[in-house]
Design an enzyme around this catalytic site. Structure first.
Site, PDB file in Angstrom:
ATOM      1  N   LYS A  38     -39.856 -27.396  24.161  1.00  0.00           N
ATOM      2  CA  LYS A  38     -39.145 -28.174  22.825  1.00  0.00           C
ATOM      3  C   LYS A  38     -38.372 -28.711  22.589  1.00  0.00           C
ATOM      4  O   LYS A  38     -37.951 -28.961  21.783  1.00  0.00           O
ATOM      5  CB  LYS A  38     -37.265 -26.577  23.065  1.00  0.00           C
ATOM      6  CG  LYS A  38     -37.550 -25.548  23.219  1.00  0.00           C
ATOM      7  CD  LYS A  38     -36.065 -24.851  23.320  1.00  0.00           C
ATOM      8  CE  LYS A  38     -35.546 -25.392  25.228  1.00  0.00           C
ATOM      9  NZ  LYS A  38     -36.468 -24.362  25.494  1.00  0.00           N
ATOM     10  N   ARG A  57     -27.189 -21.312  24.748  1.00  0.00           N
ATOM     11  CA  ARG A  57     -27.693 -20.503  26.707  1.00  0.00           C
ATOM     12  C   ARG A  57     -27.603 -18.899  26.955  1.00  0.00           C
ATOM     13  O   ARG A  57     -27.765 -18.429  27.337  1.00  0.00           O
ATOM     14  CB  ARG A  57     -27.876 -21.766  27.467  1.00  0.00           C
ATOM     15  CG  ARG A  57     -29.654 -22.515  26.798  1.00  0.00           C
ATOM     16  CD  ARG A  57     -29.334 -23.339  28.114  1.00  0.00           C
ATOM     17  NE  ARG A  57     -30.520 -23.880  29.220  1.00  0.00           N
ATOM     18  CZ  ARG A  57     -31.209 -25.041  29.128  1.00  0.00           C
ATOM     19  NH1 ARG A  57     -30.138 -25.858  28.504  1.00  0.00           N
ATOM     20  NH2 ARG A  57     -32.402 -25.033  29.152  1.00  0.00           N
ATOM     21  N   ARG A  69     -44.708 -32.290  34.917  1.00  0.00           N
ATOM     22  CA  ARG A  69     -43.522 -33.350  33.935  1.00  0.00           C
ATOM     23  C   ARG A  69     -43.425 -33.894  34.828  1.00  0.00           C
ATOM     24  O   ARG A  69     -42.379 -34.303  35.526  1.00  0.00           O
ATOM     25  CB  ARG A  69     -42.430 -32.576  33.105  1.00  0.00           C
ATOM     26  CG  ARG A  69     -41.707 -32.916  32.018  1.00  0.00           C
ATOM     27  CD  ARG A  69     -40.962 -31.817  31.613  1.00  0.00           C
ATOM     28  NE  ARG A  69     -39.609 -31.548  31.896  1.00  0.00           N
ATOM     29  CZ  ARG A  69     -39.239 -31.359  30.846  1.00  0.00           C
ATOM     30  NH1 ARG A  69     -39.493 -30.857  30.253  1.00  0.00           N
ATOM     31  NH2 ARG A  69     -38.295 -30.298  31.948  1.00  0.00           N
ATOM     32  N   ARG A 111     -37.930 -34.330  37.045  1.00  0.00           N
ATOM     33  CA  ARG A 111     -36.326 -34.363  37.353  1.00  0.00           C
ATOM     34  C   ARG A 111     -36.448 -33.047  38.642  1.00  0.00           C
ATOM     35  O   ARG A 111     -37.347 -32.500  38.974  1.00  0.00           O
ATOM     36  CB  ARG A 111     -36.192 -33.502  36.187  1.00  0.00           C
ATOM     37  CG  ARG A 111     -35.502 -34.741  34.883  1.00  0.00           C
ATOM     38  CD  ARG A 111     -35.662 -34.007  33.848  1.00  0.00           C
ATOM     39  NE  ARG A 111     -35.630 -32.522  34.161  1.00  0.00           N
ATOM     40  CZ  ARG A 111     -34.774 -31.281  32.626  1.00  0.00           C
ATOM     41  NH1 ARG A 111     -35.706 -31.767  31.045  1.00  0.00           N
ATOM     42  NH2 ARG A 111     -34.497 -30.322  32.516  1.00  0.00           N
ATOM     43  N   ARG A 145     -34.575 -21.600  37.393  1.00  0.00           N
ATOM     44  CA  ARG A 145     -33.791 -21.687  35.580  1.00  0.00           C
ATOM     45  C   ARG A 145     -34.799 -20.840  34.858  1.00  0.00           C
ATOM     46  O   ARG A 145     -34.092 -20.276  33.600  1.00  0.00           O
ATOM     47  CB  ARG A 145     -34.487 -23.165  35.201  1.00  0.00           C
ATOM     48  CG  ARG A 145     -33.965 -24.133  35.804  1.00  0.00           C
ATOM     49  CD  ARG A 145     -34.834 -25.680  35.871  1.00  0.00           C
ATOM     50  NE  ARG A 145     -34.874 -25.584  34.311  1.00  0.00           N
ATOM     51  CZ  ARG A 145     -35.436 -26.695  34.045  1.00  0.00           C
ATOM     52  NH1 ARG A 145     -36.017 -27.469  35.399  1.00  0.00           N
ATOM     53  NH2 ARG A 145     -35.285 -27.009  32.892  1.00  0.00           N
TER      54      ARG A 145
HETATM   55  P1  AMP Z   1     -33.356 -28.489  30.094  1.00  0.00           P
HETATM   56  O1  AMP Z   1     -32.930 -30.203  29.434  1.00  0.00           O
HETATM   57  O2  AMP Z   1     -32.887 -28.229  28.292  1.00  0.00           O
HETATM   58  O3  AMP Z   1     -33.785 -28.015  30.743  1.00  0.00           O
HETATM   59  O4  AMP Z   1     -31.011 -28.408  30.446  1.00  0.00           O
HETATM   60  C1  AMP Z   1     -31.515 -29.103  31.769  1.00  0.00           C
HETATM   61  C2  AMP Z   1     -29.880 -28.841  32.548  1.00  0.00           C
HETATM   62  O5  AMP Z   1     -28.767 -28.329  31.485  1.00  0.00           O
HETATM   63  C3  AMP Z   1     -29.931 -26.842  32.368  1.00  0.00           C
HETATM   64  O6  AMP Z   1     -30.855 -26.313  33.551  1.00  0.00           O
HETATM   65  C4  AMP Z   1     -28.302 -26.598  32.418  1.00  0.00           C
HETATM   66  O7  AMP Z   1     -27.865 -27.243  34.237  1.00  0.00           O
HETATM   67  C5  AMP Z   1     -27.734 -27.826  31.732  1.00  0.00           C
HETATM   68  N1  AMP Z   1     -28.262 -26.978  29.977  1.00  0.00           N
HETATM   69  C6  AMP Z   1     -28.313 -27.586  29.571  1.00  0.00           C
HETATM   70  N2  AMP Z   1     -28.620 -26.675  27.875  1.00  0.00           N
HETATM   71  C7  AMP Z   1     -27.667 -25.589  28.788  1.00  0.00           C
HETATM   72  C8  AMP Z   1     -26.306 -24.956  28.836  1.00  0.00           C
HETATM   73  N3  AMP Z   1     -26.505 -24.679  26.898  1.00  0.00           N
HETATM   74  N4  AMP Z   1     -25.275 -23.886  28.757  1.00  0.00           N
HETATM   75  C9  AMP Z   1     -25.116 -24.496  30.144  1.00  0.00           C
HETATM   76  N5  AMP Z   1     -25.842 -25.240  31.038  1.00  0.00           N
HETATM   77  C10 AMP Z   1     -26.829 -26.188  30.279  1.00  0.00           C
END
Ligand code: AMP
Length: 217
Positions: free
Chosen positions: A14, A89, A128, A161, A172
């Protein structure tokens, strides 16, 4: 109008696709994960709170995320469109987004589901590497940097990360299945959902994305 939500499991691509499409369309790419990581690097209270959840692979509480996204979407550059990557989410976040847009007299144009199977996701996320300075993304196998472990754009040392470690990736995926996947039905019912096969190469997925969203190549 470009008011898009990108939905899909972690590692579906994404972020990579959102960055490219947003740049092509001249709209902001709004990703809570990126905003939290920036805040954590800057050492703000929001960043430090978010990091406690992110490192474990669980979601940051709805109230915190919703407030941050409401502020971001209120900025001038998001008035004519945006690509939301990683928000909503949860059902609560989806309801908050509807309300936020309705208050501004707007609505979503498309919700894009990035469809990819679990073994491919685990392969992608554990390989990654990210640049902690400029956010560029790499993959050890499919898109390595020119110089091992150095960012092509800014030369910083790349990192894995914390939440891309295999056990956290599994957490996740479970969080996605329980809390986020149910949103697909909500958007399907409203006729907003389009699905993009996302297991292939970046360029192939990008072409499918443009077709699905009606954006000219
Ligand atoms: P991402 O970079 O989108 O994979 O997000 C990394 C982390 O950020 C996730 O595992 C959550 O801990 C937090 N996060 C990102 N987007 C959200 C969301 N919409 N709601 C809650 N936590 C989020």
């Amino acid at each position: 109008m470009t008011r898009f939500v990108f939905l899909g499991p972690p590692g579906a691509g994404k972020g990579t696709q959102a960055r490219q499409l947003a740049a092509a369309l001249g709209v902001p790419h709004v990703a809570p994960g990126d905003l939290f990581r920036e805040a954590a690097t800057a050492g703000t209270a929001l960043g430090l709170e978010a990091k406690r959840y992110m490192d474990r692979g669980v979601l940051v509480p709805d109230g915190v995320v919703i407030r941050m996204i409401a502020d971001r979407l209120a900025r001038a550059d998001a008035k004519l469109g945006f690509i939301l990557d990683g928000f909503p989410r949860t059902p609560e976040q989806a309801a908050a987004l509807d309300e936020l847009l309705a208050d501004a007299g707007h609505s979503l144009d498309r919700v894009v589901f990035f469809d990819v199977d679990e073994p491919e996701i685990v392969r992608r996320l554990t390989g990654r590497r990210v640049c902690p300075s400029c956010g560029s993304l790499y993959h050890l196998v499919s898109s390595p940097p020119r110089v091992a472990n150095r960012c092509d754009r800014c030369g910083s040392e790349l990192i894995l990360r914390d939440d891309d470690r295999e056990e956290t990736v599994r957490t996740r995926l479970g969080v996605y299945a329980r809390q986020t996947a149910p949103l697909l039905e909500r958007y399907r019912e409203r006729g907003l959902l389009v699905s993009v096969p996302a297991g292939g190469e970046i360029d192939t997925v990008h072409r499918a994305l443009r077709t699905a969203t009606g954006v000219a190549p």
